[in-house]
Design an enzyme around this catalytic site. Sequence first.
Site, short mmCIF file in Angstrom:
data_model
loop_
_atom_site.label_atom_id
_atom_site.label_comp_id
_atom_site.label_asym_id
_atom_site.label_seq_id
_atom_site.Cartn_x
_atom_site.Cartn_y
_atom_site.Cartn_z
N LEU A 82 3.89 1.79 9.10
CA LEU A 82 4.05 0.45 8.72
C LEU A 82 3.49 0.64 10.52
CD1 LEU A 82 7.43 -0.63 7.76
CD2 LEU A 82 5.41 -1.12 7.28
N SER A 135 2.94 -8.07 -1.43
CA SER A 135 2.49 -7.63 -1.16
C SER A 135 2.98 -6.29 -0.99
CB SER A 135 1.90 -7.17 0.02
OG SER A 135 0.08 -9.05 -0.32
N ARG A 163 10.14 14.74 4.48
CA ARG A 163 9.98 14.87 3.25
C ARG A 163 9.33 16.03 2.63
NH1 ARG A 163 7.84 8.47 4.20
NH2 ARG A 163 10.66 7.77 5.09
N GLN A 178 2.75 11.95 -0.75
CA GLN A 178 3.64 12.57 -0.52
C GLN A 178 5.25 11.68 -1.39
OE1 GLN A 178 5.88 10.24 2.68
NE2 GLN A 178 5.40 11.76 3.99
N GLU A 228 15.50 6.51 3.99
CA GLU A 228 15.55 7.27 4.29
C GLU A 228 16.88 7.26 5.53
OE1 GLU A 228 11.82 9.86 5.29
OE2 GLU A 228 12.49 10.47 7.44
N HIS A 252 8.74 11.20 -2.40
CA HIS A 252 10.19 11.13 -1.47
C HIS A 252 11.44 11.55 -1.96
CE1 HIS A 252 13.32 8.86 0.61
NE2 HIS A 252 12.40 8.09 2.07
N ALA A 270 -1.17 -4.12 6.78
CA ALA A 270 -2.35 -4.37 7.89
C ALA A 270 -3.01 -4.96 7.44
CB ALA A 270 -3.50 -3.36 6.85
N ASP A 274 -7.19 0.68 -5.17
CA ASP A 274 -7.95 -0.36 -5.74
C ASP A 274 -9.49 -0.38 -4.95
OD1 ASP A 274 -6.39 -0.92 -7.49
OD2 ASP A 274 -6.67 -3.00 -7.39
N HIS A 320 5.31 8.32 -3.01
CA HIS A 320 5.81 7.21 -2.23
C HIS A 320 4.72 6.86 -1.44
CE1 HIS A 320 8.22 5.21 0.25
NE2 HIS A 320 8.47 5.71 1.36
N PHE A 338 15.09 9.05 12.37
CA PHE A 338 14.13 9.22 11.35
C PHE A 338 13.64 10.65 10.94
CE2 PHE A 338 12.06 6.22 8.04
CZ PHE A 338 12.90 5.65 7.77
N TRP A 364 -6.83 -13.69 -6.42
CA TRP A 364 -8.18 -12.88 -6.07
C TRP A 364 -8.23 -11.99 -6.36
CZ3 TRP A 364 -12.59 -16.23 -5.68
CH2 TRP A 364 -13.25 -18.34 -5.92
N LEU A 390 13.12 3.16 -4.18
CA LEU A 390 12.92 3.96 -2.64
C LEU A 390 14.84 3.81 -2.07
CD1 LEU A 390 11.93 6.00 -0.93
CD2 LEU A 390 11.77 3.89 0.13
N ARG A 414 3.25 12.88 5.98
CA ARG A 414 3.77 11.21 7.19
C ARG A 414 4.88 11.32 7.29
NH1 ARG A 414 5.60 5.91 5.93
NH2 ARG A 414 6.41 6.12 4.23
C1 LIG Z 1 9.61 1.74 -1.00
C2 LIG Z 1 8.32 2.11 0.13
C3 LIG Z 1 9.34 1.60 1.46
C4 LIG Z 1 8.57 2.60 2.42
N1 LIG Z 1 9.00 1.77 3.91
C5 LIG Z 1 8.61 2.43 4.97
C6 LIG Z 1 9.10 2.86 5.53
O1 LIG Z 1 11.04 2.35 5.93
N2 LIG Z 1 8.40 3.00 7.23
C7 LIG Z 1 7.39 2.73 6.80
O2 LIG Z 1 6.47 3.16 7.85
N3 LIG Z 1 6.76 3.00 5.66
C8 LIG Z 1 7.22 2.83 4.56
N4 LIG Z 1 6.29 3.06 3.31
C9 LIG Z 1 5.25 3.14 3.43
C10 LIG Z 1 4.95 1.40 4.22
O3 LIG Z 1 5.41 0.45 3.09
C11 LIG Z 1 3.06 1.01 3.23
O4 LIG Z 1 2.73 2.28 3.87
C12 LIG Z 1 2.28 -0.27 3.90
O5 LIG Z 1 3.54 -1.16 3.77
C13 LIG Z 1 1.10 -0.03 2.74
O6 LIG Z 1 0.72 -1.36 4.35
P1 LIG Z 1 -0.47 -1.96 3.33
O7 LIG Z 1 -0.93 -3.21 4.44
O8 LIG Z 1 -1.52 -0.61 3.67
O9 LIG Z 1 -0.96 -1.89 2.12
P2 LIG Z 1 -0.39 -3.31 1.23
O10 LIG Z 1 1.13 -3.85 1.50
O11 LIG Z 1 0.52 -2.13 -0.41
O12 LIG Z 1 -0.85 -4.07 0.23
C14 LIG Z 1 -1.93 -4.34 -0.37
C15 LIG Z 1 -2.97 -5.48 -0.44
O13 LIG Z 1 -4.44 -5.31 -1.05
C16 LIG Z 1 -4.33 -6.44 -2.06
N5 LIG Z 1 -5.50 -5.34 -3.14
C17 LIG Z 1 -4.97 -4.67 -3.81
N6 LIG Z 1 -5.98 -4.13 -4.49
C18 LIG Z 1 -6.56 -5.74 -4.64
C19 LIG Z 1 -7.84 -6.21 -5.09
N7 LIG Z 1 -8.68 -4.97 -6.29
N8 LIG Z 1 -8.17 -7.16 -5.23
C20 LIG Z 1 -8.22 -8.18 -4.33
N9 LIG Z 1 -6.90 -7.37 -3.19
C21 LIG Z 1 -6.16 -6.21 -3.79
C22 LIG Z 1 -2.70 -5.96 -2.41
O14 LIG Z 1 -2.39 -7.68 -3.14
C23 LIG Z 1 -1.86 -6.85 -1.34
O15 LIG Z 1 -2.07 -7.85 -0.28
C24 LIG Z 1 7.11 2.41 2.95
C25 LIG Z 1 6.69 2.04 0.80
C26 LIG Z 1 7.91 2.54 -0.12
C27 LIG Z 1 6.77 1.92 -1.37
#
Ligand SMILES: Cc1cc2nc3c(=O)[nH]c(=O)nc-3n(C[C@H](O)[C@H](O)[C@H](O)COP(=O)(O)OP(=O)(O)OC[C@H]3O[C@@H](n4cnc5c(N)ncnc54)[C@H](O)[C@@H]3O)c2cc1C
Lengths: 142, 255, 597
Positions: free
Chosen positions: C395, C44, C286, C231, C246, C233, C16, C212, C354, C117, C156, C243, C389
Amino acid sequence: MRQEIVKAAPAYTEFHPRWYRAPVSVYWWLGQWRYLKFILRELSSLFVASFVVITLLQVRALRNGPEAYSRFQHWLQSPWMIALNLVSFLFVVFHTITWFNLAPRAMPIWVRGKRLPEFLVAAPNYAIWLVASVVIAWFVLR
Amino acid sequence: MADKIILEVARYSPEQDTKPCFATYEVPVHKEWVVLDALNYIKDKVDGSLTYRWSCRMGICGSCGMMVNGEPKLTCATFLSSYAHNGNKIRVEPLRYFPVVRDLVTELSDFLVKLKKVKPWLIRKDTVPLSQGEFLQTPEQLDYYKQFSMCINCTLCYSACPVVGLDPKFVGPAAIALAQRYNLDSRDQGAVERIAVLAHPEGIWGCTFVGECTKVCPKHVDPAGAIQQYKLNAVLDWLTSFLMPRGHNSQDVKP
Amino acid sequence: MDVSSHDVLLVGGGGAGLRAAIAAAEVNPQLSIAVVSKVYPMRSHTVSAEGGAAGVIKEDDSLDEHAYDSISGGDWLCDQDAVETFVKEAPQELLQLERWGCPWSREPNGHIAVRAFGGMKKRRTWFAADKTGFHMLHTLFQTSLRFDPITRYDEWFVTKLLVDEGRVQGVVAIELMSGRIQAITAKAVILCTGGCGRIFPFTTNANIKNGDGMALAYRAGAPLKDMEFVQYHPTGLPFTGILITEAARSEGGYMLNKDGYRYLQDYNLGKPQPKPVLRSMELGPRDRLSQAFVSEDQKGRTIQTPYGSIVHLDLRHLGEKVINTKLPFVRELCMKYQNIDPVKELIPVRPVVHYMMGGVSTDIDGATPLAGLYAAGEVACVSINGANRLGSNSLPECLVFGARAGKAAALFAAQQKVPNGSVLAQATDERKRLESQFLFKTGGRERISTIREGMQTTVEKCAGIYRDGASLAEGADTLRQLQERFADINLDDHNRTFNTELEAALELGFMLDVAESIVQCALHRTESRGAHQRTDFPARDDKRFLAHSIVHRNPDGSSRVELLPVKITRWAPGERVYGELSQTNEPPQAVLTRKAG
Ligand SMILES: Cc1cc2nc3c(=O)[nH]c(=O)nc-3n(C[C@H](O)[C@H](O)[C@H](O)COP(=O)(O)OP(=O)(O)OC[C@H]3O[C@@H](n4cnc5c(N)ncnc54)[C@H](O)[C@@H]3O)c2cc1C
Ligand code: FES
């Protein structure tokens, strides 16, 4: 003899990271066989060069007439030269084998969208080596 | 199997020490435990100041690389039990050839600078609107570069490469493999732009083909192969530039 | 105090965060954009996502069907306007990623391949083998390197949002490398910090997922939404919580209980077929699968291990070739972490925490009620995930709402004045707090790990797969005690340089706040819906609870839960039906009639 250059490390000051850089020892390659092997492979080039030099000397001897050539032959029979040649030979074999084993990585061959397995790329090299050796042996030992 | 194991861990605090020393900890061994679990055990129960990086614990984020008994390893994928026979001692150090920030944490920004230098992104000369759909790519074309796209940037390969140790400017295995990942991608048109950095004494010509980068890679990326392939093509390219001064296609070797 | 300034600041460099950064840079290249992340962005947690990303591209599929699957999968708690936006933009975003080089898996003719899926009635999940998240994240990260307006603050750690005049104006962060604590001001801040699985003892989430961003927003006065929906899994490896995607089930894997019986047939999920059937049996949603596990466990039909009860996932009948081409990572994980080869052996699995459906409450542009604060990705709740979800929706959610938030924040920032000086005083206070209460404090008696474990077992016990009022109330009490004990925390590490213990302490503080919000929301929702199952209120109650829980933090630190009606556009609430019925009944168009609330 060895002179230690002692530099006082700068003191830590707040908020300034002070990284530690480990010195790389001159003998880094001695500890582990894989690095030693690499250095030996690099070293083998010296022995390849020695073969070249011997061949050049041979050509010169040939040009200088039969007498010079028999002197050259005699020189080659000295224990030192036999030892050198033997060692060179081993190094060249070592170089060839390590090189052939690496070849598939440097030259992947793709056939109809699939990468050929490594041994199929290496095998022809060995095959050609074998054939060449047999032909040469036939000429020499005939 | 012994139920305890000794961990010798390199400790270095820039605020107190001038150079690293080893601290020894006794940790329980469980069948499922990896070296990282042992470090977490120490941090949680014994000494909260032990410093190291980790995150995913499933060998994909690339954070937890360290030297384990002298070999670069992902500590989340290295079982304690596989060392239980080794006199029950494991030595854990920061990845070799990198400056040490603290304990087991190495300095990484230099790698990121190198990565950016090789332009690891898809370069196109045209702009095709999204409405025209995807660029077509057959599974075979995908296979052609897929292996090199698997790099998790764990930098184990840099720690295995003596050239990195001797010449810190060497672009290094992972970055070159990633450049080659894009060069070989049928959708990319940027091979020419990457030549200046790659076909350079600090690029591919710095490599002496030790081959250890490939052996330590936890994702089977084969950076050594990527570099040698690039060298071979560079030589062929140079030759063809003599034969066909115009119209040859530098490093464009896609299927 | 040191300070640096930007126009748009992202907290988080996952899927994101990076998507938002690129979107902001593309909207307005004049802006200066900062990506602040506690780990290098490519570390991440998006990197661990395996299965895939949903987006309609095939001819037999339609946006309405994707919307309907998501809404019914979410037990009608999704905001339908958000879902409609989401399904429309998801394919565009996935295509954009293709343009940036993402190595999506392909059909023989070169087109994008899609897979089935859980909970999706059509094949619409794009994948890059079983390392989808890894490839997406690295593609985004490598592409982001191209954009000069993006400044990265790698490693940071953000500790606080700076709010003044009712508007977020930046953050306070610790540079881990040096230990410097400083303000980074910005005209708009986007939280992209991911989920909070680490609140639970057994989770697929990485060590960095501590809620956080949720706590940062909550403390700054932005409400959280639907926090009770966590959720599970159904297939995590015991002990590690790794994990098993799925995709293993969509390729045809079976779930077996201790008698080798495909037990899902006993739970209204259809009849077993040799080949996988969409929205049926192993491809059910799920929440249902995890709940079925608990019932099997209560009937004594699971296998007991030192790491809890397990059932088996059977892939053996798929054969080595399918496993190697479609599920190589599954095989690698099983062999490397469980010492099991799925080609020949059964995989032990159990439900594992999950994903967080809830999060910082936002609108469809990622804006929170607090001016200048945006959120996207798992940290946010828009909400498209409702009460549950669907796999492979999150993703694309990161991409769609990351991009939207990036654009919206860029537009907002362009109209703002530079942050005023008074936030710097706040930043100085924050630095003093960090130093006196954590870094240089001596004499505390509590260890971080003790309190963390206490929190994890408490939350698992009261807010697990099944909940009830009494244990939730008890859990809330225990959490309050843990909060008090947290004030007496002791750090072994008083160094500035790379102090990971300080980081862990602050993360624990965040988690305690988020845990409390979860328990409070769960207490308040006296019905069962999706992932929130109350044994004392087993039925869904649309009369009272077709609404989001909105939880605010009171000035004294306690919380206040309110309800906000769900936005319904075209799909009136119905029963969730899986199994054979779902194949015949409920064509989505047939229920487009009633408009509600
Ligand atoms: C094992 C696993 C498998 C998955 N498989 C799927 C799938 O097949 N399909 C699907 O759609 N979804 C899947 N998901 C869910 C999906 O991957 C996540 O919901 C998604 O990647 C979250 O992305 P994000 O960018 O929100 O956060 P993240 O990728 O978790 O990134 C968080 C970011 O925030 C930063 N951050 C956090 N706290 C702080 C702080 N205090 N200060 C500075 N930086 C901070 C971290 O450094 C990191 O860069 C899966 C999740 C897991 C755990
Ligand atoms: S912790 Fe992520 S690779 Fe080891």
